[in-house]
Design a protein around this motif. Structure first.
Motif, mmCIF file in Angstrom:
data_model
loop_
_atom_site.group_PDB
_atom_site.id
_atom_site.type_symbol
_atom_site.label_atom_id
_atom_site.label_comp_id
_atom_site.label_asym_id
_atom_site.label_seq_id
_atom_site.Cartn_x
_atom_site.Cartn_y
_atom_site.Cartn_z
ATOM 1 N N TYR A 37 -8.399 0.754 1.604
ATOM 2 C CA TYR A 37 -9.113 0.200 2.347
ATOM 3 C C TYR A 37 -10.581 -0.400 2.496
ATOM 4 O O TYR A 37 -11.801 -0.218 3.172
ATOM 5 N N GLY A 38 -9.532 -1.433 2.132
ATOM 6 C CA GLY A 38 -10.126 -3.174 1.956
ATOM 7 C C GLY A 38 -10.779 -3.207 0.789
ATOM 8 O O GLY A 38 -11.850 -4.287 0.470
ATOM 9 N N LEU A 39 -10.923 -2.084 -0.360
ATOM 10 C CA LEU A 39 -11.373 -2.620 -1.570
ATOM 11 C C LEU A 39 -11.236 -2.805 -2.875
ATOM 12 O O LEU A 39 -11.668 -2.842 -3.657
ATOM 13 N N GLY A 40 -9.604 -3.198 -2.409
ATOM 14 C CA GLY A 40 -9.412 -3.514 -3.355
ATOM 15 C C GLY A 40 -8.253 -2.018 -3.959
ATOM 16 O O GLY A 40 -8.851 -1.658 -5.087
ATOM 17 N N ALA A 41 -7.122 -2.539 -3.327
ATOM 18 C CA ALA A 41 -5.943 -1.363 -4.281
ATOM 19 C C ALA A 41 -5.700 -1.029 -5.507
ATOM 20 O O ALA A 41 -5.284 -0.202 -6.460
ATOM 21 N N GLY A 42 -5.767 -2.303 -6.668
ATOM 22 C CA GLY A 42 -5.787 -2.452 -8.329
ATOM 23 C C GLY A 42 -6.960 -1.958 -8.516
ATOM 24 O O GLY A 42 -6.594 -0.618 -9.342
ATOM 25 N N PRO A 43 -7.983 -1.678 -8.991
ATOM 26 C CA PRO A 43 -9.133 -1.760 -9.544
ATOM 27 C C PRO A 43 -9.248 0.271 -8.861
ATOM 28 O O PRO A 43 -9.600 1.029 -9.700
ATOM 29 N N VAL A 44 -9.105 0.657 -7.598
ATOM 30 C CA VAL A 44 -9.737 1.620 -6.709
ATOM 31 C C VAL A 44 -8.296 2.123 -7.637
ATOM 32 O O VAL A 44 -8.654 3.409 -7.335
ATOM 33 N N SER A 45 -7.123 2.194 -7.478
ATOM 34 C CA SER A 45 -5.796 3.172 -8.045
ATOM 35 C C SER A 45 -6.347 3.382 -9.331
ATOM 36 O O SER A 45 -5.900 4.091 -9.748
ATOM 37 N N ASP A 46 -6.247 2.116 -9.903
ATOM 38 C CA ASP A 46 -6.732 2.378 -12.105
ATOM 39 C C ASP A 46 -7.261 3.483 -11.724
ATOM 40 O O ASP A 46 -7.167 4.332 -12.655
ATOM 41 N N THR A 47 -8.539 3.871 -11.260
ATOM 42 C CA THR A 47 -9.786 3.589 -11.666
ATOM 43 C C THR A 47 -9.387 5.968 -10.849
ATOM 44 O O THR A 47 -9.621 6.241 -11.657
ATOM 45 N N LEU A 48 -8.081 6.293 -9.530
ATOM 46 C CA LEU A 48 -7.988 7.044 -9.422
ATOM 47 C C LEU A 48 -7.461 7.562 -10.289
ATOM 48 O O LEU A 48 -6.873 9.006 -10.641
ATOM 49 N N ALA A 49 -6.065 7.106 -11.012
ATOM 50 C CA ALA A 49 -5.354 7.430 -11.102
ATOM 51 C C ALA A 49 -5.945 7.663 -13.313
ATOM 52 O O ALA A 49 -5.535 8.774 -13.868
ATOM 53 N N GLU A 50 -7.015 6.832 -13.403
ATOM 54 C CA GLU A 50 -6.965 7.600 -14.747
ATOM 55 C C GLU A 50 -8.756 9.212 -14.767
ATOM 56 O O GLU A 50 -8.845 9.605 -15.754
#
Length: 344
Positions: A37-50
């Motif tokens: 949603y425009g906020l950065g798939a890398g950092p967002v996905s990494d955070t949610l995976a954790e």
């Protein structure tokens, strides 16, 4: 710094996922399409995976490749557009799960990646993506023989809890999927909030993770700080901006700040919103232009150096309401010109 600053609070993002997860007794995935949603798939996905997310969803295969790089092997990454022409190597090389939408996509997948995981999308009434009921009835046995991992559909009116379409689609989805061995999913953020009948085997929230409605209890994830370029004195009766759309009714001080519709702050927003100096709201006046916004700071004791237009008091949905749109569009329009930072 001359550019506006976009700050993404990954702690708030994780908190929103946990809050949504506690509302169900099933698995909770995450939609991270459109660069989260425009906020950065890398950092967002990494955070949610954790946090424990094991199912991610993107719009197209190219987005899935970026998410796979962030989360590594293991989690399922579903591709809403399915198996498009030319996607085979991307799907194979990044272990992506296409969510097939039609008999044509099923045949393409069966021929090119017969042993590769896939899911099925069904059209339960939205008439946008998914197998039509007649096509599904014809191919269901053949599809199920290849063991799809998920069978899904999408609600058209879940942000309106009392809309009859919700119950209609629920019944249609049940009728189309009773007896399937694959995991079933119908609910994104709005559907999750409709209650357990809509939850099936897993939910897949999107906008609620990022601080948007219909998840009213969401913590704000995004703040936007705007540098002040200049503060000027106006006499009573002077005007500001294109079209002389605002006239000073008293001697005023007007701050010009560095952002505009090129940064996702839509021209249609106009009046009715504020920019904040500390906790003090100051009205945006005049028309928003491509690179500049003007703010009435007359009541501040001193000229500010920066002002905040998105915060816990004024959300993406407040900006959206002023612009006559939805929070999704504000989020996904926040432009590349911002300097970006993450709070973990």
């Amino acid at each position: 710094m001359s550019t506006a600053r976009l700050t993404i609070n990954l702690h708030a993002l994780a908190s929103n996922w946990r809050a949504l997860d506690t509302k169900t007794n099933v698995e909770t995935g995450a939609v991270v399409k459109a660069d989260a949603y425009g906020l950065g798939a890398g950092p967002v996905s990494d955070t949610l995976a954790e946090e424990g997310v094991r199912k991610f969803f993107v719009a197209v295969a190219e987005e899935g490749a970026a998410v796979r790089e962030a989360v590594g092997p293991g989690p399922m990454i579903g591709v809403f557009s399915g198996h498009m022409e030319g996607d085979t190597e991307l799907l194979r090389g990044n272990d992506l799960t296409p969510l097939l939408n039609s008999p044509e996509q099923f045949l393409r997948h069966e021929q090119s990646l017969p042993s590769h995981s896939f899911g099925i999308q069904l059209d339960s009434g939205m008439n946008r993506l998914g197998f039509e009921p007649s096509d599904w009835a014809e191919l269901r046995t053949r599809v199920e023989d290849l063991n799809p991992v998920v069978v899904m559909s999408h609600l058209a009116c879940s942000d309106e809890p009392d809309h009859p379409m919700n119950r209609q689609q629920l019944k249609t989805f049940r009728d189309m999927t009773d007896g399937v061995s694959a995991q079933r999913s119908l609910a994104a953020t709005g559907g999750l909030l409709l209650g357990p009948e809509f939850h099936f085997d897993f939910c897949r929230p999107g906008v609620g993770l990022y601080g948007g409605l219909p998840f009213a209890d969401a913590k704000p994830v995004v703040t936007v700080d705007l540098p002040v370029i200049q503060v000027r004195e106006l006499a009573e009766g002077e005007t500001v901006g294109y079209g002389n759309s605002w006239t000073a009714r008293r001697p005023s001080r007007i701050a010009t700040v560095a952002a505009g519709y090129a940064d996702g702050l839509h021209r249609a927003i106009g009046g009715g919103i504020d920019a904040f100096a500390g906790g003090q709201p100051c009205p945006v006046v005049g028309r928003i232009s491509m690179d500049l916004i003007t703010v009435d700071v007359t009541d501040l004791p001193e000229d500010p150096e920066r002002m905040r237009i998105l915060n816990g008091h004024q959300t993406v949905d407040d900006l959206a309401e002023a612009a006559g749109t939805i929070g999704y569009e504000i989020l996904t329009s926040l432009g590349a010109r911002y300097s970006r930072g993450y709070v973990e």
